[in-house]
Design a protein around this motif. Structure first.
Motif, PDB file in Angstrom:
ATOM      1  N   PRO A  95       1.455  -8.008  -2.516  1.00 52.94           N
ATOM      2  CA  PRO A  95       1.028  -6.857  -1.706  1.00 52.94           C
ATOM      3  C   PRO A  95       2.132  -5.834  -1.481  1.00 52.94           C
ATOM      4  CG  PRO A  95       1.197  -8.825  -0.346  1.00 52.94           C
ATOM      5  CD  PRO A  95       1.333  -9.267  -1.758  1.00 52.94           C
ATOM      6  N   VAL A  96       3.382  -6.283  -1.305  1.00 57.12           N
ATOM      7  CA  VAL A  96       4.476  -5.327  -1.078  1.00 57.12           C
ATOM      8  C   VAL A  96       4.617  -4.398  -2.277  1.00 57.12           C
ATOM      9  CG1 VAL A  96       6.973  -5.087  -0.850  1.00 57.12           C
ATOM     10  CG2 VAL A  96       5.760  -6.739   0.574  1.00 57.12           C
ATOM     11  N   VAL A  97       4.589  -4.968  -3.484  1.00 54.43           N
ATOM     12  CA  VAL A  97       4.786  -4.165  -4.695  1.00 54.43           C
ATOM     13  C   VAL A  97       3.519  -3.376  -5.040  1.00 54.43           C
ATOM     14  CG1 VAL A  97       5.235  -4.240  -7.179  1.00 54.43           C
ATOM     15  CG2 VAL A  97       6.555  -5.688  -5.621  1.00 54.43           C
ATOM     16  N   ILE A  98       2.385  -4.077  -5.165  1.00 55.43           N
ATOM     17  CA  ILE A  98       1.162  -3.429  -5.654  1.00 55.43           C
ATOM     18  C   ILE A  98       0.618  -2.423  -4.643  1.00 55.43           C
ATOM     19  CG2 ILE A  98      -1.233  -3.811  -6.353  1.00 55.43           C
ATOM     20  CD1 ILE A  98      -0.344  -6.493  -7.534  1.00 55.43           C
ATOM     21  N   MET A  99       0.520  -2.843  -3.378  1.00 52.25           N
ATOM     22  CA  MET A  99      -0.025  -1.931  -2.378  1.00 52.25           C
ATOM     23  C   MET A  99       0.984  -0.842  -2.015  1.00 52.25           C
ATOM     24  SD  MET A  99      -2.290  -4.535  -0.035  1.00 52.25           S
ATOM     25  CE  MET A  99      -3.377  -3.246   0.561  1.00 52.25           C
ATOM     26  N   SER A 103       0.091   3.016  -2.575  1.00 57.62           N
ATOM     27  CA  SER A 103       0.229   3.973  -1.466  1.00 57.62           C
ATOM     28  C   SER A 103       1.016   5.198  -1.906  1.00 57.62           C
ATOM     29  CB  SER A 103       0.928   3.304  -0.281  1.00 57.62           C
ATOM     30  OG  SER A 103       0.178   2.223   0.211  1.00 57.62           O
ATOM     31  N   ARG A 104       2.018   4.972  -2.734  1.00 59.81           N
ATOM     32  CA  ARG A 104       2.810   6.099  -3.240  1.00 59.81           C
ATOM     33  C   ARG A 104       1.943   7.033  -4.084  1.00 59.81           C
ATOM     34  NH1 ARG A 104       6.266   9.906  -2.366  1.00 59.81           N
ATOM     35  NH2 ARG A 104       7.528  10.500  -4.164  1.00 59.81           N
ATOM     36  N   LEU A 105       0.982   6.461  -4.822  1.00 59.66           N
ATOM     37  CA  LEU A 105       0.071   7.284  -5.625  1.00 59.66           C
ATOM     38  C   LEU A 105      -0.826   8.152  -4.742  1.00 59.66           C
ATOM     39  CD1 LEU A 105      -0.976   4.711  -8.384  1.00 59.66           C
ATOM     40  CD2 LEU A 105       0.756   6.507  -8.537  1.00 59.66           C
ATOM     41  N   GLU A 112       7.199   4.950   3.773  1.00 59.30           N
ATOM     42  CA  GLU A 112       5.879   4.607   4.316  1.00 59.30           C
ATOM     43  C   GLU A 112       5.140   3.663   3.376  1.00 59.30           C
ATOM     44  OE1 GLU A 112       4.531   8.428   7.035  1.00 59.30           O
ATOM     45  OE2 GLU A 112       4.217   8.525   4.863  1.00 59.30           O
ATOM     46  N   SER A 113       5.262   3.878   2.082  1.00 62.27           N
ATOM     47  CA  SER A 113       4.599   3.017   1.098  1.00 62.27           C
ATOM     48  C   SER A 113       5.117   1.587   1.191  1.00 62.27           C
ATOM     49  CB  SER A 113       4.820   3.561  -0.319  1.00 62.27           C
ATOM     50  OG  SER A 113       4.282   4.857  -0.457  1.00 62.27           O
ATOM     51  N   LEU A 114       6.438   1.451   1.313  1.00 57.91           N
ATOM     52  CA  LEU A 114       7.026   0.118   1.452  1.00 57.91           C
ATOM     53  C   LEU A 114       6.541  -0.552   2.726  1.00 57.91           C
ATOM     54  CD1 LEU A 114       9.003  -2.079   0.555  1.00 57.91           C
ATOM     55  CD2 LEU A 114      10.829  -0.811   1.712  1.00 57.91           C
ATOM     56  N   HIS A 349       7.859   4.518  14.500  1.00 62.46           N
ATOM     57  CA  HIS A 349       7.769   5.705  13.635  1.00 62.46           C
ATOM     58  C   HIS A 349       7.989   5.376  12.150  1.00 62.46           C
ATOM     59  CE1 HIS A 349       7.719   7.923  17.367  1.00 62.46           C
ATOM     60  NE2 HIS A 349       8.893   7.411  17.693  1.00 62.46           N
ATOM     61  N   LEU A 350       7.607   4.144  11.765  1.00 60.71           N
ATOM     62  CA  LEU A 350       7.656   3.791  10.353  1.00 60.71           C
ATOM     63  C   LEU A 350       6.444   4.341   9.610  1.00 60.71           C
ATOM     64  CD1 LEU A 350       8.753   0.040  10.589  1.00 60.71           C
ATOM     65  CD2 LEU A 350      10.204   2.023  10.163  1.00 60.71           C
ATOM     66  N   LEU A 351       5.393   4.677  10.356  1.00 58.30           N
ATOM     67  CA  LEU A 351       4.155   5.168   9.765  1.00 58.30           C
ATOM     68  C   LEU A 351       3.643   6.342  10.589  1.00 58.30           C
ATOM     69  CD1 LEU A 351       1.948   4.646   7.568  1.00 58.30           C
ATOM     70  CD2 LEU A 351       0.763   3.269   9.278  1.00 58.30           C
ATOM     71  N   SER A 352       3.274   7.405   9.929  1.00 60.72           N
ATOM     72  CA  SER A 352       2.774   8.591  10.612  1.00 60.72           C
ATOM     73  C   SER A 352       1.440   8.304  11.290  1.00 60.72           C
ATOM     74  CB  SER A 352       2.609   9.732   9.607  1.00 60.72           C
ATOM     75  OG  SER A 352       1.860  10.794  10.168  1.00 60.72           O
ATOM     76  N   GLY A 353       1.230   8.942  12.441  1.00 62.26           N
ATOM     77  CA  GLY A 353      -0.040   8.796  13.150  1.00 62.26           C
ATOM     78  C   GLY A 353      -1.221   9.313  12.359  1.00 62.26           C
ATOM     79  N   ASP A 354      -0.981  10.184  11.372  1.00 62.41           N
ATOM     80  CA  ASP A 354      -2.058  10.726  10.542  1.00 62.41           C
ATOM     81  C   ASP A 354      -2.722   9.638   9.707  1.00 62.41           C
ATOM     82  OD1 ASP A 354      -1.417  13.212  11.522  1.00 62.41           O
ATOM     83  OD2 ASP A 354      -0.122  13.741   9.832  1.00 62.41           O
ATOM     84  N   TYR A 355      -1.975   8.554   9.400  1.00 63.22           N
ATOM     85  CA  TYR A 355      -2.495   7.509   8.519  1.00 63.22           C
ATOM     86  C   TYR A 355      -2.725   6.185   9.233  1.00 63.22           C
ATOM     87  CZ  TYR A 355      -0.393  10.893   5.328  1.00 63.22           C
ATOM     88  OH  TYR A 355      -0.034  12.044   4.684  1.00 63.22           O
ATOM     89  N   TYR A 356      -2.325   6.114  10.510  1.00 68.38           N
ATOM     90  CA  TYR A 356      -2.402   4.849  11.235  1.00 68.38           C
ATOM     91  C   TYR A 356      -3.833   4.316  11.292  1.00 68.38           C
ATOM     92  CZ  TYR A 356      -2.089   1.567  15.159  1.00 68.38           C
ATOM     93  OH  TYR A 356      -2.188   0.465  15.967  1.00 68.38           O
TER      94      TYR A 356
END
Length: 391
Positions: A95-99, A103-105, A112-114, A349-356
């Motif tokens: 999941p860390v690598v594939i997801m 997410s980067r795509l 954030e992808s990591l 703040h590792l992930l933006s509220g826009d995507y939470y």
């Protein structure tokens, strides 16, 4: 005093939602989250995530992580060490690598992808345990491997989360000269964890027996929990991470059961339901249709990365085809561990509220799907061999 009414409303709603979710064969935590979605800004907007609700929620995270540490079965992990570690490691890498790459795509930053990959590396063993118990499959080689691997990948996930919070804190400071200090603090913290597990917690718990106070061992355990949460916060980590390792430390003493049966009712009576409700209170459906491709793709990958990755780990340990499927299916559920990781990361703040909200919705969907896949896997592996308890 209006907070008392809000608290009463949330407790009534989460209790009823958990009850009916359980009756429907859905994890109770899903019902509690949906209460927050329904009553919060996403739909009715009756309840807002104010300071008091947030404080109760924060306590809920600490108590839940402490209970999670208390219930981590390190003896079982040692018994099935090799298959559990291999299943856990591959189940984290996939999941860390594939997801993360996926997410980067979708135009997330690499950081954030990591973090999204780390969120979905977690496994909620409690949901799998309930299904395994129902079908008398818990006390089997497959069941024990699932439990051991879940313990291992939760610990790996906590460490990864710790490192990411440290990295975020350093980048937020705008200086590079603090990297060595941060790493030194991290090493010192985990050395402290080892000392706590080995010597400090057993001594303090024995000392508590000589205190002329009701429930003194439980009080001492809570002191250890809060102290570790405070120290973790001091070195730039989440307090919940310190609470988790405090639970692990107390679990290695003779007071584990006494503390567990005392703390669990307090946590699940008030604080933990408010934490899960607060997850829903953070959600909105702004931009849902625009995010639908991301939600659909990540839900599918959320299921497949654990099913295939952990199944591959089981195969490398000589498990049969049906057993591979069963081990992989038992590791799919993300539940509270992924939700806690997402909430801690969001607060840091590792992930933006826009995507939470999108990430939380994916966690919920994967968690709902998981019990159905596990039931199918158990039905396809009818000849389960009960583990030798004396081994």
């Amino acid at each position: 005093m209006s907070f008392l009414g809000t608290l009463c409303l949330l407790l009534v709603a989460t209790t009823l939602a958990g009850h009916f979710a359980h009756r429907a064969g859905i994890p109770a935590v899903i019902g509690e989250i949906l209460v927050g979605v329904l009553l919060g800004p996403a739909i009715l907007n009756w309840v807002q995530l104010n300071t008091l609700v947030q404080t109760f929620s924060d306590i809920g995270v600490i108590v839940l992580m402490f209970i999670g540490g208390l219930e981590s079965n390190l003896t079982l992990l040692k018994k099935y060490l090799r298959p559990a570690i291999i299943v856990a490691v591959i189940g984290v890498i996939f999941p860390v690598v594939i997801m993360g790459v996926t997410s980067r795509l979708f135009h997330f930053t690499w950081f954030e992808s990591l973090f999204i990959g780390v969120i979905f590396s977690a496994t909620s063993v409690s949901i799998s345990v309930e299904v395994l118990k129902e079908f008398k499959a818990l006390d089997t080689k497959e069941g024990a491997t699932i439990l051991g691997a879940a313990v291992a990948d939760d610990i790996i996930g906590v460490i990864l989360l710790s490192l990411m919070i440290s990295m975020m804190g350093d980048s937020g400071s705008g200086t590079q000269s603090n990297i060595g200090i941060v790493l030194l603090e991290q090493v010192a913290f985990f050395v402290g964890v080892f000392l706590l597990v080995k010597w400090v917690a057993p001594y303090l718990m024995q000392l508590s027996d000589h205190l002329l106070m009701a429930a003194s061992p439980t009080i001492m355990a809570i002191i250890i929990c809060l102290a570790m949460a405070w120290v973790a916060d001091l070195v730039g980590l989440s307090g919940a991470i310190g609470a988790f390792f405090a639970g692990v430390a107390v679990a290695q003493t003779d007071y584990q059961h006494q503390v567990d049966i005392s703390v669990e009712p307090v946590g699940y009576t008030m604080f933990i339901p408010l934490f899960f409700a607060s997850v829903g209170l953070n959600m909105t459906f702004d931009g849902f249709w625009a995010a639908l491709p991301f939600i659909a793709v990540m839900t599918v990958l959320g299921v497949l990365t654990k099913l295939v990755g952990c199944g591959l780990g089981a195969r490398l340990n000589g498990f049969s085809g049906s057993s591979n499927y069963l081990v992989g299916a038992g590791m799919i559920s993300r539940g509270e561990m992924a939700l806690i990781t997402a909430q801690i990361g969001f607060s840091a703040h590792l992930l933006s509220g826009d995507y939470y909200s999108d990430v939380i919705l994916v966690i919920i969907l994967v968690t709902i799907i998981a019990p159905f896949v596990l039931k199918d896997a158990i039905n396809r592996a009818p000849k389960l061999v009960v583990s030798d308890k004396s081994a």
